[in-house]
Design an enzyme around this catalytic site. Structure first.
Site, PDB file in Angstrom:
ATOM      1  N   LYS A  82       0.861  -1.178   0.000  1.00  0.00           N
ATOM      2  CA  LYS A  82       0.000   0.000   0.000  1.00  0.00           C
ATOM      3  C   LYS A  82       0.897   1.227   0.000  1.00  0.00           C
ATOM      4  O   LYS A  82       2.066   1.154   0.399  1.00  0.00           O
ATOM      5  CB  LYS A  82      -0.883   0.026   1.256  1.00  0.00           C
ATOM      6  CG  LYS A  82      -2.144   0.857   1.115  1.00  0.00           C
ATOM      7  CD  LYS A  82      -3.230   0.108   0.368  1.00  0.00           C
ATOM      8  CE  LYS A  82      -4.543   0.863   0.389  1.00  0.00           C
ATOM      9  NZ  LYS A  82      -5.637   0.103  -0.214  1.00  0.00           N
ATOM     10  N   GLY A 182     -21.431   6.180   4.373  1.00  0.00           N
ATOM     11  CA  GLY A 182     -20.565   6.588   3.280  1.00  0.00           C
ATOM     12  C   GLY A 182     -21.140   6.221   1.927  1.00  0.00           C
ATOM     13  O   GLY A 182     -21.199   5.043   1.570  1.00  0.00           O
ATOM     14  N   GLY A 184     -19.870   7.161  -1.010  1.00  0.00           N
ATOM     15  CA  GLY A 184     -18.832   7.546  -1.948  1.00  0.00           C
ATOM     16  C   GLY A 184     -18.648   6.521  -3.035  1.00  0.00           C
ATOM     17  O   GLY A 184     -19.615   5.945  -3.559  1.00  0.00           O
ATOM     18  N   VAL A 186     -17.706   3.384  -3.252  1.00  0.00           N
ATOM     19  CA  VAL A 186     -18.264   2.035  -3.091  1.00  0.00           C
ATOM     20  C   VAL A 186     -19.714   2.084  -2.630  1.00  0.00           C
ATOM     21  O   VAL A 186     -20.568   1.353  -3.140  1.00  0.00           O
ATOM     22  CB  VAL A 186     -17.411   1.219  -2.103  1.00  0.00           C
ATOM     23  CG1 VAL A 186     -18.045  -0.138  -1.826  1.00  0.00           C
ATOM     24  CG2 VAL A 186     -15.993   1.039  -2.650  1.00  0.00           C
ATOM     25  N   GLY A 187     -19.998   2.929  -1.654  1.00  0.00           N
ATOM     26  CA  GLY A 187     -21.327   2.966  -1.058  1.00  0.00           C
ATOM     27  C   GLY A 187     -22.442   3.211  -2.053  1.00  0.00           C
ATOM     28  O   GLY A 187     -23.534   2.643  -1.946  1.00  0.00           O
TER      29      GLY A 187
END
Length: 359
Positions: A82, A182, A184, A186-187
């Site tokens: 990451k 959320g 955004g 994904v949500g």
């Protein structure tokens, strides 16, 4: 650029942590490689205004470890890594900064592949790719997989179906109430899958634009003021889809849902929260298990992207979740423990094969 290689005896257990800086563009980044036992490390780049370098480092260490487990459980021949870019993307993101970052990724010679995460998007990956071969999540016109949130949400939905089957006996959310924290990347896709499946959706978001999108696109979504109002609502399923640490000592005692399945990474604020969830009779499906659809999508890009093939692989999250929930019941452990065991077993058993010299 500073490079810190570990021998496996340090506290983090990471193979490599790389600090990157380009003063002229304002780039400050950290790349964490937790494991390459299964293959090159793959994980997104988070662009976020951390309070300090220590906070940025803590996040990248936690996230890169999570990616190793996620990629292992997803059946990918990829390790875990990451990266974080420290700063406010609204103020400092630029072509020069992203391309400078791409050159640091290239300097690792394929030990790490990057992709999108919080604060980075497909056009950013296209810019980074002008300096490195080791980038996924590019736009379709550049031969990439496009928005990985699409299959992230699809995978979360599959994990939620498996959790519903385990809890209520049927792999559907029809007639259930799901709370999404959320709306955004994904949500918003997850909300669509749930509504199509016949679920009722309650949601919240700190971004007014996301709330406006919900009012226009899915007016049947009930919007509440904040996360506390959401988790204390009469929910069947809670879906954290924003930043990590959503399940903490304040949240879990008042959570009314029977299932927690969401797209956010590192949902457990600290070790032991999974036990508290189990004591309250709340089924928690490990985040890195159910949100692996995105990494499956961008990993498919490495071999030449095919959306239908990637979606079929992401659909497999349903069976993997079923397997882990059954294993947890059989062994009398939390699903998070069962998932960790399976991931560690694959990293050890398959990773060992690299010791067989091919000449």
């Amino acid at each position: 650029m500073g490079v810190f290689d570990t021998d496996g005896t340090d506290a983090s257990g990471h193979e490599q942590v790389v600090f990157c800086q380009d003063r002229q563009s304002g780039l400050k980044a950290i790349i964490g490689i937790y494991s390459t036992a299964l293959g090159p490390a793959l994980g997104g780049t988070r662009f976020y205004p951390y309070e300090s370098e220590e906070a940025a480092l803590a996040d990248v260490l936690k996230l890169s470890r999570g990616m190793a487990y996620k990629n292992a459980l997803a059946g990918l021949d990829l390790g875990g890594g990451k990266a974080v870019i420290w700063g406010d993307p609204a103020r400092i993101k630029s072509e020069a900064l992203l391309r400078a970052y791409g050159r640091f990724v290239e300097s690792l010679h394929g030990r790490y592949y990057t992709a999108c995460d919080v604060g980075t998007y497909v056009p950013d990956m296209d810019l980074i790719a002008r300096e490195t071969r080791y980038v996924t999540g590019r736009s379709l016109e550049h031969g990439g997989a496009g928005d990985s949130s699409i299959l992230t949400a699809w995978g979360v939905f599959q994990g939620m179906r498996a959790a519903a089957e385990h809890t209520w006996g049927s792999p559907t959310l029809a007639g259930r109430t799901v709370g999404i924290a959320g709306l955004g990347k994904v949500g918003k896709y997850l909300a669509g899958h749930l509504i199509e499946d016949g679920a009722s959706v309650i949601a919240t978001d700190v971004n007014e634009a996301a709330l406006a999108w919900a009012r226009t696109t899915y007016p049947q979504i009930e919007l509440v003021s904040d996360t506390h109002a959401l988790i204390t609502s009469d929910l069947d399923v809670y879906a954290p889809c924003a930043l990590g640490g959503a399940l903490d000592d304040d949240t879990v005692p008042v959570l009314r849902a029977k299932v927690v399945t969401g797209g956010a990474n590192n949902q457990l604020a600290h070790p032991g929260i999974e036990k508290t969830l189990a004591e309250r009779g709340i089924l928690y499906t490990p985040d890195y298990l159910v949100n692996a659809g995105g990494v499956i999508q961008v990993a498919d890009e490495i071999e030449g992207f095919n959306f239908e093939r990637a979606k079929l692989r992401a659909t497999g999250i349903f069976e993997t979740t079923r397997r882990i929930l059954r294993l947890a019941d059989t062994e009398g452990v939390a699903p998070a423990v069962a998932a960790d065991r399976l991931a560690e077993e694959r990293m050890a058993q398959v990773g060992r094969l690299r010791s067989i010299h091919l000449g």
